[in-house]
Design a protein around this motif. Structure first.
Motif, PDB file in Angstrom:
ATOM      1  N   TYR A 122       4.988   4.932   2.154  1.00  0.00           N
ATOM      2  CA  TYR A 122       4.204   3.263   2.681  1.00  0.00           C
ATOM      3  C   TYR A 122       4.039   3.132   3.039  1.00  0.00           C
ATOM      4  O   TYR A 122       3.965   3.577   4.430  1.00  0.00           O
ATOM      5  CB  TYR A 122       5.741   1.926   2.652  1.00  0.00           C
ATOM      6  CG  TYR A 122       6.270   2.157   1.184  1.00  0.00           C
ATOM      7  CD1 TYR A 122       5.622   1.323  -0.183  1.00  0.00           C
ATOM      8  CD2 TYR A 122       7.281   2.732   0.469  1.00  0.00           C
ATOM      9  CE1 TYR A 122       6.564   1.513  -1.545  1.00  0.00           C
ATOM     10  CE2 TYR A 122       7.825   2.890  -0.563  1.00  0.00           C
ATOM     11  CZ  TYR A 122       7.435   2.241  -1.364  1.00  0.00           C
ATOM     12  OH  TYR A 122       8.255   1.798  -2.852  1.00  0.00           O
TER      13      TYR A 122
ATOM     14  N   GLU B 190       0.783  -1.453   0.396  1.00  0.00           N
ATOM     15  CA  GLU B 190      -0.202  -0.105   0.044  1.00  0.00           C
ATOM     16  C   GLU B 190       0.598   1.283  -0.142  1.00  0.00           C
ATOM     17  O   GLU B 190       1.923   1.249   0.856  1.00  0.00           O
ATOM     18  CB  GLU B 190      -0.798  -0.086   1.806  1.00  0.00           C
ATOM     19  CG  GLU B 190      -2.351  -0.545   1.017  1.00  0.00           C
ATOM     20  CD  GLU B 190      -3.100  -0.845   2.346  1.00  0.00           C
ATOM     21  OE1 GLU B 190      -3.265   0.220   3.061  1.00  0.00           O
ATOM     22  OE2 GLU B 190      -3.202  -1.999   2.924  1.00  0.00           O
ATOM     23  N   ARG B 191       0.525   2.394  -0.976  1.00  0.00           N
ATOM     24  CA  ARG B 191       1.442   3.224  -1.480  1.00  0.00           C
ATOM     25  C   ARG B 191       0.695   4.380  -1.464  1.00  0.00           C
ATOM     26  O   ARG B 191      -0.987   3.939  -2.632  1.00  0.00           O
ATOM     27  CB  ARG B 191       2.812   2.787  -1.621  1.00  0.00           C
ATOM     28  CG  ARG B 191       2.290   2.735  -3.340  1.00  0.00           C
ATOM     29  CD  ARG B 191       3.607   1.936  -4.011  1.00  0.00           C
ATOM     30  NE  ARG B 191       3.076   1.429  -5.496  1.00  0.00           N
ATOM     31  CZ  ARG B 191       1.883   0.583  -5.496  1.00  0.00           C
ATOM     32  NH1 ARG B 191       1.952  -0.236  -4.844  1.00  0.00           N
ATOM     33  NH2 ARG B 191       1.829   0.392  -7.462  1.00  0.00           N
ATOM     34  N   HIS B 192       1.507   5.598  -2.230  1.00  0.00           N
ATOM     35  CA  HIS B 192       0.786   7.072  -2.632  1.00  0.00           C
ATOM     36  C   HIS B 192       1.941   7.602  -2.637  1.00  0.00           C
ATOM     37  O   HIS B 192       3.113   7.875  -2.065  1.00  0.00           O
ATOM     38  CB  HIS B 192       0.089   7.619  -2.091  1.00  0.00           C
ATOM     39  CG  HIS B 192      -0.015   8.005  -0.396  1.00  0.00           C
ATOM     40  ND1 HIS B 192       1.070   9.107  -0.635  1.00  0.00           N
ATOM     41  CD2 HIS B 192      -0.484   7.591   0.632  1.00  0.00           C
ATOM     42  CE1 HIS B 192       1.262   9.423   0.790  1.00  0.00           C
ATOM     43  NE2 HIS B 192       0.362   8.338   1.252  1.00  0.00           N
TER      44      HIS B 192
ATOM     45  N   ARG C 237      -1.771   4.828  -6.995  1.00  0.00           N
ATOM     46  CA  ARG C 237      -0.579   4.099  -6.003  1.00  0.00           C
ATOM     47  C   ARG C 237       0.539   5.070  -7.250  1.00  0.00           C
ATOM     48  O   ARG C 237       1.602   4.913  -6.587  1.00  0.00           O
ATOM     49  CB  ARG C 237      -1.098   3.011  -6.085  1.00  0.00           C
ATOM     50  CG  ARG C 237      -1.474   2.439  -5.108  1.00  0.00           C
ATOM     51  CD  ARG C 237      -1.482   1.210  -5.443  1.00  0.00           C
ATOM     52  NE  ARG C 237      -1.905   0.143  -4.246  1.00  0.00           N
ATOM     53  CZ  ARG C 237      -2.013  -0.749  -3.851  1.00  0.00           C
ATOM     54  NH1 ARG C 237      -1.008  -1.956  -3.830  1.00  0.00           N
ATOM     55  NH2 ARG C 237      -2.904  -1.653  -2.742  1.00  0.00           N
TER      56      ARG C 237
END
Length: 520
Positions: free
Chosen positions: A113, A47-49, A82
């Motif tokens: 993250y 999971e991230r951006h 993402r």
């Protein structure tokens, strides 16, 4: 040359000397699995951006939710993207709120993250996501390429300079470059250091087994290969626990380097193979090593046996790899061993690199993999003596291919059964590897043993090198990789079953060399 088997019988085929050497050469296998930690224990899609802290210059008091709403586009399902963000602008915060941002761009300032299983992996440290996500498979391929190169390099090296040197130098390489790997802050430096770790790994694994088994008598030779695998299986169990408690890949590498530093010191005190010394004409040195072994085993070497030790003539030592192909029998068995080693390693590493995608908790799966292999290798020692090498090899190859195909039969949604059959596939491939290691020691004489073993190890490392590529076939369908590596196991098993059984399987064979038969 005097029958070396008789000399071993006189000094002890498996006495204290052999046991100490064997354990000393097998203990490093406990930490060798740790070399694959950084390419196995990864989250390929965490999971991230995008890191959009640029907007904080316009308003440092923005909440996280406001920052994300203003700077990140949304996917069709409503989640934040993402891999994309809105392009930074030099506006004040009110203008951004009023007009909004529309132009998107790739993440140019890294990622943030969250909810990750590990504190740090090569994926999060080197941002191997989105357009660079395939670099995880590149990292897997690089270390396997290093292992292959290590076999290519240290196989001929051991023939010329001895089994001992070909074990010591790789041990030092592993120690040095494991530490460098843990300190790497650049992905390309990481790849170079992992390649060198692989070089050391390949050279050590191949030559340590040969050095150990050449000191062991025929009746106990299976211990040389199988005990090495037992220690490796133990290392797999320890690896699961280590990564569970130490979830930082750099720290895991440095922890691995510490015991390898101890190995790099004591490995210089391992004795040279007396077989190799005799075959190379180093009669005086061979006699000294034999006398030392006899003293430790509390035995004596009969003087009449030492007097019979003669130098192998230069004519007999020439030929190398081509000598094997002069004999139809040797060629047939070499092809069988090469096919077996290739297919079993392809299967083993395809399953190993896919450990996180079998459905169960990755730590539990890793522990199951290691714990299931421990009794399997101990059982293999008994089976080799009870059933013979050839039957065991055929059974494990065909069994491995069948159990892997059963993964397709149960379907990928039944995680327990998938893990069960994957574990059985690894068990069979591992047992087949132990059998190949013993088999090749007995099928070829000392002058050709390293060459044959080197060719087999090269084939096995090619299988390992191709495993990340085979796993990438999952993009076409999840069961395509399984069909590929299970079919390879079946083909090699069928080839072995078609080979004519040779009389006296547990004895070294008669070679047709230079126009005359010679017992070796």
């Amino acid at each position: 040359m005097a029958d070396f088997g008789k000399i071993l019988q006189s000094i002890g085929e498996f006495g204290l000397f052999q046991k100490v050497c064997l354990v000393a050469l097998c203990v490093p296998n406990i930490v060798l699995p740790f070399h694959f930690a950084s390419v196995v224990f990864v989250q390929s899609d965490p999971e991230r951006h995008c890191n959009t802290n640029w907007i904080l210059k316009a308003d440092p008091n923005l909440t996280t939710e406001e920052q994300l709403n203003l700077t990140l586009p949304r996917e069709e399902d409503g989640a934040f993207s993402r891999c994309l963000m809105f392009a930074p602008v030099d506006w004040d915060i009110e203008a951004i709120r009023t007009y909004g941002l529309n132009e998107t761009t790739a993440c140019d300032n890294g990622w943030i993250y969250k909810n990750t299983l590990y504190e740090a992996t090569i994926v999060t440290d080197f941002d191997l996501v989105c357009g660079t996500s395939n670099l995880v498979q590149v990292a897997q391929t690089v270390i396997m390429a290093g292992v292959l190169f290590g076999c290519l390099l240290f196989g001929p090296f051991a023939e010329s300079f001895g089994r001992r040197r070909a074990t010591q130098i790789p041990g030092v390489l592993m120690f040095l470059f494991t530490a460098v790997t843990g300190l790497s802050h650049d992905f390309y430096l990481y790849l170079v250091s992992q390649f060198m770790v692989g070089v050391g790994y390949g050279g050590f694994r191949m030559n340590a087994i040969i050095l150990a088994t050449e000191w062991i008598g025929m009746s106990k030779r299976s211990w040389g290969a199988c005990l090495s695998q037992v220690f490796f299986a133990l290392g797999l169990c320890v690896l699961a626990g280590c990564i569970y408690f130490v979830r930082d890949w750099r720290l895991a590498q440095l922890i691995t380097a510490a015991p390898l530093g101890v190995v790099a010191i004591y490995i210089w005190y391992i004795p040279e193979s007396a077989r190799w010394l005799l075959d190379g004409g180093c009669i005086k040195e061979a006699k000294e090593e034999l006398k030392k072994a006899a003293v430790i085993n509390k035995r004596e070497v009969p003087e009449y046996l030492l007097q019979k030790v003669v130098v192998v003539t230069e004519t007999e030592k020439k030929g190398g790899t081509l000598t094997i192909f002069k004999s139809a029998v040797l060629t047939k068995y070499l092809i069988a061993v090469v096919l077996a080693w290739f297919s079993l390693n392809l299967t083993y590493y395809c399953l190993s690199f896919n450990v996180g995608n079998l459905g169960l908790d990755i730590f539990l799966t890793q522990l199951i993999f290691g714990a299931s292999e421990l009794p399997a290798h101990l059982l293999c020692i008994w089976l080799l003596e009870a059933l013979g090498r050839r039957l065991c090899l055929i059974t494990t190859l065909l069994g491995g291919g069948l159990t892997c195909l059963l993964i397709i039969a149960v379907g990928q949604d039944k995680a327990i059964f998938v893990t069960l059959f994957a574990s059985l596939g690894r068990i069979f491939s591992n047992m087949a590897g132990s059998i190949c290691s013993v088999y090749v020691q007995e099928l070829f004489p000392t002058s050709l043993r390293q060459t044959a073993s080197g060719l087999g190890n090269i084939a096995s490392r090619i299988g390992g090198l191709l495993s990340p590529v085979v796993n990438m076939l999952v993009t076409y369908h999840w069961f395509v990789p399984i069909i590929v590596y299970s079919s390879a196991m079946f083909v090699s098993g069928l080839w072995d079953s078609c080979c004519q059984r040779q009389e006296g399987e547990n004895c070294q064979i008669l070679l047709l060399m230079w126009g005359k038969e010679r017992t070796v």
